[in-house]
Design an enzyme around this catalytic site. Structure first.
Site, short mmCIF file in Angstrom:
data_model
loop_
_atom_site.label_atom_id
_atom_site.label_comp_id
_atom_site.label_asym_id
_atom_site.label_seq_id
_atom_site.Cartn_x
_atom_site.Cartn_y
_atom_site.Cartn_z
N LYS A 43 -15.03 -18.01 0.31
CA LYS A 43 -15.14 -18.69 1.61
C LYS A 43 -16.38 -19.58 1.63
CE LYS A 43 -13.05 -15.17 4.61
NZ LYS A 43 -13.35 -14.17 5.64
N LYS A 65 -8.76 -11.08 13.78
CA LYS A 65 -9.77 -10.13 14.26
C LYS A 65 -11.08 -10.87 14.60
CE LYS A 65 -11.67 -5.75 12.69
NZ LYS A 65 -11.55 -4.73 11.66
N HIS A 122 15.78 -10.35 -14.40
CA HIS A 122 16.11 -11.60 -15.08
C HIS A 122 14.87 -12.47 -15.20
CE1 HIS A 122 20.33 -10.51 -14.91
NE2 HIS A 122 20.01 -9.99 -13.73
N GLY A 159 -8.32 -4.86 9.05
CA GLY A 159 -7.26 -5.87 9.12
C GLY A 159 -5.98 -5.46 8.41
N ARG A 160 -6.11 -4.99 7.16
CA ARG A 160 -4.89 -4.70 6.39
C ARG A 160 -4.21 -3.40 6.81
NH1 ARG A 160 -9.37 -5.20 3.43
NH2 ARG A 160 -10.27 -3.37 2.45
N GLU A 192 -7.09 -5.49 -2.25
CA GLU A 192 -8.24 -5.82 -1.38
C GLU A 192 -9.01 -4.54 -1.02
OE1 GLU A 192 -8.55 -9.38 1.53
OE2 GLU A 192 -8.25 -7.69 2.86
N GLU A 199 -8.38 -20.73 7.83
CA GLU A 199 -6.96 -21.09 7.78
C GLU A 199 -6.29 -20.90 9.15
OE1 GLU A 199 -8.63 -19.08 5.75
OE2 GLU A 199 -7.75 -18.99 3.75
O1 F6P Z 1 -8.78 -11.78 3.32
C1 F6P Z 1 -9.96 -11.40 3.90
C2 F6P Z 1 -9.78 -11.01 5.32
O2 F6P Z 1 -11.06 -10.74 5.79
C3 F6P Z 1 -8.84 -9.82 5.52
O3 F6P Z 1 -9.40 -8.62 5.34
C4 F6P Z 1 -8.37 -10.08 6.91
O4 F6P Z 1 -7.25 -9.32 7.22
C5 F6P Z 1 -8.10 -11.56 6.83
O5 F6P Z 1 -9.19 -12.06 6.08
C6 F6P Z 1 -7.98 -12.27 8.14
O6 F6P Z 1 -9.09 -12.07 8.96
P1 F6P Z 1 -9.01 -12.30 10.52
O7 F6P Z 1 -8.07 -11.31 11.09
O8 F6P Z 1 -10.40 -12.10 11.00
O9 F6P Z 1 -8.54 -13.70 10.75
#
Ligand code: F6P
Length: 545
Positions: free
Chosen positions: A512, A198, A384, A267-268, A353, A204
């Site tokens: 972060k 987003k 198990h 996002g989620r 979250e 990452e």
């Molecule tokens: O984990 C934190 C977060 O901000 C989530 O809410 C989001 O889905 C994820 O990082 C990835 O963010 P982006 O879509 O901006 O890469």
């Protein structure tokens, strides 16, 4: 939330056995619910009718009905970021989109849907190809958090519906080992890449995207050493889903290959947008529409059903009952379906979250606890492993069992055993085994009195663990859509009762920021604001040979 009322409601439940509630003949009818795709048996919860009615009153008193309407109508309920929360509109018919979003935005959403469907069709028909003209055989989706989990859980859940000519891989972790593992399987000429972010700034995702880009360019130069326009590999094979168009273009992705995300879709909760592209590529446009249809049917159920018969509302209230009235801190998610193996991880993110908060929407410290610690694993594997603790430690762990009556494999006996184990575990967790029962069993088996007294305590099980059993006929795109929407709404309702903003995630930020400081320290910039522990860990890293 009226915590005093909740606590006083729970007085007798704290010492009551769930089994005793079954003295009421109609319990199974009164404590179960159906929606078009799912059946919920919550009769094994430690709750009676008076208590449930009390919970419903608590929900009414906080204005739950109004909050539901506000969410669906697009009020800016994400108050800390000033945003609406409208993932539901993405699975609604066009006329609803127009009502809620207005003409212009509704058209924008429709255009994005069409663009996405066209990409899927283009790949399926071989109209869209790699830079050397070969058909795509693989898709690599790069994203993390909400830009990853929904796709991941649905890919494995709907494996049966997958286009066998196209393998879809997802990568989230920044661990280079994970990336190498994926890249080993891929051919540069036939791999389509989708970067989902987003913000298009997530560390990452950006690192992985850069590494994959470099890998592609260097492989392409080996495949076609004479080609002096290797960027066509990126131009033809890369797609992005983001709300930060500028950053995507700067990264070098063809502007025609950018699909939008909007700030009113968290996002989620974004699987229903173009974030679902890798999934749609895997299962096709029709199945992707069916997934959305299943979710939409759950939306309609949630929006229009009386609280007493409303599956997300009831599941949310039971969760609050277990968390705040009976004071159980965890929730186990146990899907008895290999195809739902990623569900616990997905729900850890959506639930924790969203509702892992301790201040109200207006910033006041809450006087109650919020989201439980969610964990789980596919059954029967969990039996198990950690289920020993669930049976015999003093911790009571409320559980959601999820199971499909019909399996997909030819091994029908295996499926029967799987379902039997699911039903047996909820029974065992509720019934437990008393000392008297154990002793009498041991006596029957002929053990001496001395041996019985030595071993009996080790064989008792506390029981009285509450559980839901969610049953579906068969795992299909529609049932999967309904299942995901059920949990989304459950989490929303809990957020309303806990009075938190379920749609921000500031807690992720500190990690972060400190990650950036530590990274600078690793590059030699000394940072005295870091603790001696972290400074010494950095020193160890720097001293590695
Ligand atoms: O984990 C934190 C977060 O901000 C989530 O809410 C989001 O889905 C994820 O990082 C990835 O963010 P982006 O879509 O901006 O890469």
């Amino acid at each position: 939330m009226n915590i005093q009322k909740l606590t006083s409601l729970a007085k007798s439940a704290k010492t009551r056995s769930i089994i005793s509630l079954f003295d009421q003949k109609e319990r199974i009818n009164d404590f179960s619910l159906s929606t078009p795709h799912l059946y919920l048996d919550y009769s094994k919860q430690n709750i009676n009718e008076v208590e449930l009615n009390g919970l419903i009153e608590i929900a009414q008193d906080v204005g739950l009905s109004e909050s539901i309407t506000h969410q669906f109508d697009g009020h800016k309920i994400n108050n800390t970021e000033g945003r609406s929360v409208l993932h539901t509109v993405l699975r609604a018919p066009q006329v609803v989109k127009q009502q809620v979003l207005g003409e212009t935005l509704a058209h924008e959403v429709e255009a994005a849907e069409q663009q996405m469907a066209k990409i899927v069709e283009g790949v399926q028909k071989g109209v869209l190809t790699g830079y050397t003209g070969q058909r795509f055989t693989d898709v690599l989706a790069i994203g993390i958090g909400g830009s990853y989990y929904g796709v991941k859980v649905s890919l494995s859940a709907l494996e049966h519906y997958r286009d066998l000519a196209l393998a879809v891989h997802v990568i989230a972790n920044v661990d280079g080992g994970a990336l190498e593992e994926k890249l080993k399987k891929l051919n540069v000429e036939t791999t389509l890449v989708v970067v989902i972010s987003k913000t298009f700034t997530t560390q990452e995702t950006m690192l992985n995207a850069k590494a994959v880009k470099q890998w592609m360019l260097s492989c392409a130069s080996e495949v076609s050493p004479a080609d002096n326009n290797l960027t066509s590999v990126i131009d033809k094979q890369w797609f992005a889903v983001s709300s930060n168009l500028e950053a995507v273009e700067t990264f070098g992705i063809n502007e025609k290959h950018i699909l939008p995300m909007w700030d009113w879709v968290g996002g989620r909760f974004s699987l229903w947008s173009a974030v679902g592209l890798p999934l749609a590529l895997a299962i096709g446009n029709d199945n992707f529409s069916k997934l959305k249809q299943g979710a939409y049917e759950m939306d309609m159920h949630f929006k229009s059903t009386d609280f007493k018969q409303n599956m997300p509302v009831i599941m949310a209230l039971l969760g609050i009952w277990n968390r705040n009235a009976l004071e159980y801190p965890t929730l186990a998610i146990l899907p008895y379906a290999h195809s739902l193996r990623a569900l616990p991880g997905y729900l850890q993110q959506t639930d924790m979250e969203s509702n892992g908060k301790s201040v109200s929407k207006s910033g006041d410290k809450l006087s109650w606890l919020t989201a439980p610690v969610v964990f789980g694993q596919e059954g029967t594997n969990g039996q198990h492993a950690f289920m020993q603790l669930m049976h015999q430690s003093d911790d009571i762990i409320p559980t959601d069992f999820i199971v499909a009556l019909k399996g997909r494999s030819q091994y029908t006996e295996n499926h029967k055993v799987l379902v039997a184990n699911c039903f047996a575990q909820s029974e065992a967790l509720m019934q437990g085994k008393t000392l008297a029962q154990v002793k009498s069993e041991l006596e029957v088996s002929g053990l001496s009195v001395e041996k019985i007294s030595r071993i009996a305590h080790h064989k008792t099980m506390k029981g009285n663990t509450p559980s839901n059993t969610l049953v579906m006929e068969l795992l299909t795109p529609e049932t999967m859509g309904a299942l995901l929407a059920l949990y989304e709404h459950k989490i929303f309702v809990q957020g309303v009762l806990w009075q938190v903003n379920s749609f921000d995630q500031w807690g992720v930020e500190l990690g972060k920021q400190l990650g950036t400081s530590i990274l600078s320290a690793m590059d030699g910039v000394k940072d005295d604001s870091l603790s001696a522990s972290s400074q010494s860990l950095v020193a160890k890293f720097l001293a590695r040979v």
